[in-house]
Design a protein around this motif. Structure first.
Motif, mmCIF file in Angstrom:
data_model
loop_
_atom_site.group_PDB
_atom_site.id
_atom_site.type_symbol
_atom_site.label_atom_id
_atom_site.label_comp_id
_atom_site.label_asym_id
_atom_site.label_seq_id
_atom_site.Cartn_x
_atom_site.Cartn_y
_atom_site.Cartn_z
ATOM 1 N N ASP A 35 0.786 -1.229 0.000
ATOM 2 C CA ASP A 35 0.000 0.000 0.000
ATOM 3 C C ASP A 35 0.821 1.285 0.000
ATOM 4 O O ASP A 35 0.275 2.369 0.106
ATOM 5 N N ASP A 37 2.588 4.268 -1.698
ATOM 6 C CA ASP A 37 2.391 4.919 -2.994
ATOM 7 C C ASP A 37 3.690 5.188 -3.741
ATOM 8 O O ASP A 37 3.760 5.012 -4.947
ATOM 9 N N GLN A 42 7.778 -2.738 -3.378
ATOM 10 C CA GLN A 42 6.909 -3.001 -2.226
ATOM 11 C C GLN A 42 7.521 -4.080 -1.329
ATOM 12 O O GLN A 42 7.689 -3.884 -0.144
ATOM 13 N N TRP A 62 5.452 -2.889 -8.067
ATOM 14 C CA TRP A 62 4.434 -1.876 -8.277
ATOM 15 C C TRP A 62 3.137 -2.383 -7.685
ATOM 16 O O TRP A 62 2.898 -3.584 -7.633
ATOM 17 N N LYS A 63 2.286 -1.493 -7.243
ATOM 18 C CA LYS A 63 0.992 -1.897 -6.691
ATOM 19 C C LYS A 63 0.251 -2.793 -7.669
ATOM 20 O O LYS A 63 0.154 -2.486 -8.853
#
Length: 78
Positions: A35, A37, A42, A62-63
Motif C-alpha cells: 500500500d 504509494d 513493495q 508496483w501496486k
C-alpha cells in the motif's frame, strides 16, 4: 522482521492486492503490504538479501503487480 529471522516458514500466501503473508513455525505471521504509494519496490524475496533488482525470486515492485523468476535463470552472486 528480526523476530522472524531463522524461523521456519510454514506457509506463504498472497491476497488479491498482492500483500504477502508469511506464517512461521512458532505460529506467528508477518504481512508485507503493497500500500505504499511512492517506493522503489513493495517487497521482494531474493537469494542474496541485497539489491532486489539483481536476484529477485518473487517480488512486488508496483501496486497490484508481481514478478516471478526461476531461481536457475538468475545471475550468480558472491
Amino acid at each position: 522482521m528480526t523476530a522472524h529471522r531463522q524461523r521456519l516458514i510454514t506457509e506463504v500466501a498472497l491476497d488479491d492486492a498482492y500483500n504477502l503473508t508469511l506464517s512461521f513455525d512458532n505460529n506467528s505471521k508477518l504481512t508485507l503490504s503493497t500500500d505504499a504509494d511512492i517506493v522503489d519496490w513493495q517487497w521482494t524475496l531474493n537469494t542474496s538479501g541485497n539489491d532486489p533488482y539483481m536476484d529477485c525470486l518473487v517480488g512486488c515492485f508496483w501496486k497490484g503487480e508481481i514478478v516471478i523468476h526461476e531461481a536457475d535463470a538468475l545471475p550468480e552472486h558472491e
